[in-house]
Design an enzyme around this catalytic site. Structure first.
Site, short mmCIF file in Angstrom:
data_model
loop_
_atom_site.label_atom_id
_atom_site.label_comp_id
_atom_site.label_asym_id
_atom_site.label_seq_id
_atom_site.Cartn_x
_atom_site.Cartn_y
_atom_site.Cartn_z
N CYS A 1 0.85 -1.19 0.00
CA CYS A 1 0.00 0.00 0.00
C CYS A 1 0.89 1.24 0.00
O CYS A 1 2.00 1.23 0.51
CB CYS A 1 -0.98 -0.01 1.16
SG CYS A 1 -0.25 -0.29 2.79
N SER B 1 3.04 -2.36 4.11
CA SER B 1 3.05 -0.90 3.91
C SER B 1 4.26 -0.51 3.09
O SER B 1 5.29 -1.20 3.09
CB SER B 1 3.13 -0.20 5.26
OG SER B 1 4.42 -0.39 5.83
N ASP B 2 4.16 0.62 2.38
CA ASP B 2 5.37 1.24 1.87
C ASP B 2 6.16 1.71 3.09
O ASP B 2 5.66 1.72 4.21
CB ASP B 2 5.06 2.39 0.90
CG ASP B 2 6.25 2.72 0.00
OD1 ASP B 2 7.40 2.32 0.36
OD2 ASP B 2 6.06 3.37 -1.05
N TRP B 3 7.39 2.10 2.86
CA TRP B 3 8.31 2.37 3.98
C TRP B 3 7.88 3.59 4.79
O TRP B 3 8.01 4.73 4.35
CB TRP B 3 9.73 2.48 3.43
CG TRP B 3 10.45 1.15 3.46
CD1 TRP B 3 11.68 0.90 4.00
CD2 TRP B 3 9.99 -0.13 2.97
NE1 TRP B 3 11.99 -0.43 3.88
CE2 TRP B 3 10.98 -1.09 3.26
CE3 TRP B 3 8.82 -0.57 2.35
CZ2 TRP B 3 10.86 -2.44 2.93
CZ3 TRP B 3 8.69 -1.93 2.02
CH2 TRP B 3 9.70 -2.82 2.31
N SER B 4 7.32 3.34 5.95
CA SER B 4 6.76 4.37 6.84
C SER B 4 5.42 4.88 6.37
O SER B 4 5.02 5.99 6.72
CB SER B 4 7.71 5.55 7.06
OG SER B 4 8.86 5.14 7.73
#
Ligand code: BGC
Length: 840
Positions: free
Chosen positions: A299, A332-335
């Site tokens: 996402c 998730s995408d990073w953070s």
């Protein structure tokens, strides 16, 4: 108990803190990295902004696991039960729809048994990355001990969509945009297979790709990582790439879900998209990924209709997991995780695990454990999350004892104790070369200037003709551009093992014909350029245009491109060459479209080659095209407009760091050529365009209805569809086999009427009735045909019921619109050669 009740409050405080931090990935890698600026330019009108967005309330949420989509059992010859290491064979006109449901069921049973032996904390650990730079890969899931007993070895997740990032002895494959420009499913599949082998060879479980955002904005910084501005083409490329990657045993990750279409303010923009557009345009490549059995989906950073993508119940639970029947996990995408409650909206794994890089806090981890303990999130949901993750690992056969250990450290590549420097390249350069050649698009070729025939002297002009001053990997994450451009910048990159420049490749070839090769690589010394090209039989001038991810700024381009003009004064360079040599060939290495009006019609420009960003063999691929070893078959995966303002969508800039920027997808279904067609805007070169050294004639079109063995199983659904009536929304109703198995076949003759052996790519566009609200025409099929001069072959393009459907918001299903549906088959979106009507 009292302390447990405090947790949700603590969490909302953290959520507010994190939201103000505007997390962006991959910071602190090098001094060249800067955060994207968010200041308002005085030249721009005030941007539409918002100050609020939807935050999931912290209150107990019920959870019922989704059943597997119920497809009929496998029917031999129609949709054989597929497992990732045995996908349907590649075909230029696929008719076999794989059914991965039985393979998922087996993997889920194994995963459930494994998870049953885990403690609550261990299950939480399966869902929580270890934190930025706390492991060897860009993302790491920790093991459950004892690994060889009841435990599990964890996961290594590594970029990128074009090769193994941050390590050595790997291949730098052509970017996604070139892969799509081949329109060649066999090459796309092979690239996937080879990439998968390299990731597995390095011990990676999850390759963070392919990327399939749609290039809604021509200037979008990451467009080159993806497959162009056409949902069907991008969907086919995503599908073949994933089948290939997973055949080699690596988990694919379809990203970035969804509507992550610009770099500017990517963590603080709300893409506001209507449901029909979401389904027909932006969702389509992800739907095809699910059909390819994709293990995971990432996402994205942005919000969709005012809700962050990683806590968006509509896009994650309702569309991806329910309607598409996705059986794998969402990371998730990073953070990009914004809350623990995101788990109830469908998020299964948080990456890289910490809230902000290095914060030592996580929305999952301890907090998720507490949310489960205090009953806010049901343990059955946590079980579902962990099961999805472990099931994907089983689905890919990564439980095999032979699966390699991670043999590199992405962050410490020079530490000899952590880097075994294993060579996984094999002979994969061959497919890099072939895709490089097959994706090169011949835009102009006056009087058969190309292919070259015994040319006596060539002047190679421009920095893009030669090597980079700092070597192939001199700029961190390829964030610089001073030699030949073969990749954009950002996390979507890997290290070049070598980089064959056009100058090197052409000199090696020149020996055969005793061609004199000279060069002048200074882009700005126009007097020098003029002298260099005078008296040469041919001048080849090279220009480029670069872009990338927003955490790096190159020459004022904050990820997205500032404009659509060639870099390094390219227009002036080309005009200078053309003014001094009447046989000027232009070669463009670009991440996307450029405005080429200043020079395209110049009478001294005899040929134009559009070569994209083709990877490590860039020079060799070009030489194969120049000399006719490969007759051009590349076709534009986007429209080249006459004016930047002709495009239906532009970057939305401005706002303040506190605002959520509204990006309203007002063009709806009308992106790229769909807009040009509907608005009657003449492009410079249309979507699907590309010349060959040969010519092709189309004739004898015929369309027939196809009957399948599975039709009987779904007779009622099919009858409804044929009557134009809606069918019920159920788990997997969008990926149901009856909707995607062959329903119509269009066949036609293609004759090679020219002098060269070569490939043609017939494209099929469906024309829905005007009342349907569809654009004038939409691509729904293509095939590849290779013919010797004079030869005629019969080509076929197969369509499904889905191909002839539109998304009906009211019934939440795929409907055949009423009225006559016609089609054209031709050589581009503006070169129809044959017409027909579907027998509905
Ligand atoms: C990018 C992803 C990438 C991730 C890990 C993010 O910034 O958007 O595409 O996979 O970082 O490097």
């Amino acid at each position: 108990m009292a302390s447990l009740r405090l947790i949700p409050l603590l969490l909302s405080a953290l959520l507010v803190a994190a939201q103000n931090e505007a997390p962006s990935a991959s910071v602190a890698i090098s001094a060249t990295i800067t955060a994207a600026a968010s200041s308002t330019s005085s030249a721009l009108p005030p941007p539409p902004t918002e100050s609020t967005y939807y935050v999931i309330p912290i209150s107990p949420v019920a959870f019922t696991p989704l059943p597997s989509p119920s497809n009929p059992g496998p029917i031999p010859g129609v949709f054989p039960s597929a497992v990732p290491n045995n996908p349907p064979p590649v075909s230029s006109d696929p008719t076999l729809v794989p059914d991965f449901a039985p393979a998922w069921t087996v993997a889920w049973e194994k995963a459930k048994a494994k998870i049953a032996g885990f403690t609550l904390e261990e299950k939480v650990n399966v869902t929580t990355g270890v934190g930025w730079m706390n492991g060897r890969c860009v993302g790491n899931i920790p093991p459950v001990y004892p690994i060889d007993g009841r435990g599990w070895p964890g996961l290594c997740l590594e970029d990128s969509p074009l090769g193994v990032r941050y390590t050595n002895f790997v291949t730098a494959f052509p970017a996604g945009i070139n892969t799509a420009a081949t329109w060649n499913r066999a090459l796309i599949r092979l690239r996937g297979i080879y990439m998968g082998q390299e990731f597995v060879g390095k011990g990676v479980h999850v390759q963070l790709g392919p990327m399939m955002n749609l290039g809604k904005n021509a200037q979008g910084g990451r467009n080159w990582e993806g497959f162009g501005a056409e949902p069907f083409l991008a969907g086919e490329a995503a599908y073949e790439t994933i089948l290939g990657m997973q055949q080699s045993g690596v988990q694919a990750c379809a990203k970035h879900y969804i509507n992550n279409e610009q770099e500017f303010d990517r963590t603080q923009e709300s893409s506001n998209v209507d449901d029909r557009t979401e389904h027909e345009i932006y969702g389509h490549p992800f739907m095809r990924s699910v059909m390819a059995g994709v293990a995971s989906v990432m996402c994205s950073y942005n919000l969709i209709n005012d809700t962050y993508a990683c806590e968006n119940d509509r896009t994650l639970n309702q569309i991806l997991k329910y309607e598409y029947g996705f059986q794998g996990y969402i990371q998730s995408d990073w953070s990009a995780t914004h809350s623990t409650m995101g788990a109830t909206a469908g998020l299964d794994m948080t990456m890289p695990g910490d809230i902000a890089f290095g914060s030592n806090t996580s929305y999952f981890g301890y907090n998720l454990t507490q949310f489960v303990l205090n009953g806010t999130i049901q343990e059955s949901r946590l079980d579902d999350m962990a099961t999805r993750i472990v099931a994907a690992w089983y689905l890919l056969g990564q439980d095999a004892p032979t699966f390699p250990n991670v043999s590199f450290n992405a962050f410490y590549p020079l530490d000899p104790t952590q880097n075994e420097n294993i060579d996984v390249m094999a002979d994969h350069y061959t497919v890099v070369h072939d895709i490089g050649a097959a994706s090169t698009i011949l835009l102009k070729n006056v009087n058969n200037t190309l292919p070259l025939k015994g040319v006596r002297s060539i002047a190679m002009i421009g920095s893009d003709a030669g090597p980079d001053l700092r070597g192939p990997n001199g700029y961190t994450d390829r964030g610089g551009d001073d030699g030949v451009l073969a990749m954009g910048w950002g996390s979507g990159t890997d290290n070049f093992p070598w980089l064959i420049s056009p100058l090197e490749a052409i000199q090696a070839r020149a020996r055969q014909d005793h061609t004199l090769v000279s060069w002048f690589l200074d882009d700005f010394d126009y007097a020098g350029v003029a002298t260099a090209v005078q008296g040469q039989e041919m001048a080849i001038v090279f220009v480029n245009s670069d872009s990338g991810e927003g955490y790096i700024t190159v020459d004022g381009n904050e990820g997205d491109r500032k404009n659509l003009t060639a870099w390094h004064g390219g227009d002036e360079l080309i005009l200078t060459v053309a003014a001094n040599n009447n046989n000027t060939v232009v070669v463009v290495h670009s991440v996307g479209p450029l405005i080429i009006e200043p020079w395209v019609d110049h009478p001294n420009i005899t040929a134009i080659l559009w070569a994209g960003v083709p990877g490590q063999e860039v020079g060799n691929s070009l030489v194969s095209i120049l000399y006719g070893v490969w007759n051009p078959t590349g076709r534009l995966p986007y429209t080249i407009a006459k004016n930047a303002s002709d495009y239906p969508s532009q970057l939305i800039l401005g706002g303040t760091p506190q605002d959520i920027l509204s990006i309203n997808y007002t063009q709806g279904l009308f992106i790229d050529y769909r807009w040009f067609d509907a608005q009657n805007i003449t492009p410079r070169y249309e979507f699907g365009y590309g010349l060959s050294y040969s010519t092709f004639k189309y004739s004898n079109v015929e369309v027939t209805k196809v009957y399948n063995a599975d039709d009987a199983y779904d007779a009622e659904l099919i009858a409804n569809w044929e009557a134009g009536k809606p069918n019920p929304l159920t788990v997997g109703s969008t990926t149901a086999l009856w909707l995607h198995t062959p329903a119509y076949q269009v066949s036609f003759d293609v004759t090679n009427t020219g002098d060269y052996y070569g490939g043609e790519i017939p494209q099929l566009y469906v024309h829905f009735p005007p009342e349907s609200g569809e654009p004038p025409q939409v691509l729904k099929g293509f095939t590849n045909m290779n013919l010797v001069p004079g030869e005629t072959q019969r080509g076929t393009i197969t369509l499904s019921r889905y191909s002839l459907s539109i998304w009906d918001i009211a019934s939440q299903g795929w409907l055949k619109p009423s009225g006559t549906i016609t089609f054209t088959v031709g050589a581009s979106s503006r070169d129809p050669r044959l017409h027909g009507t579907f027998p509905l």
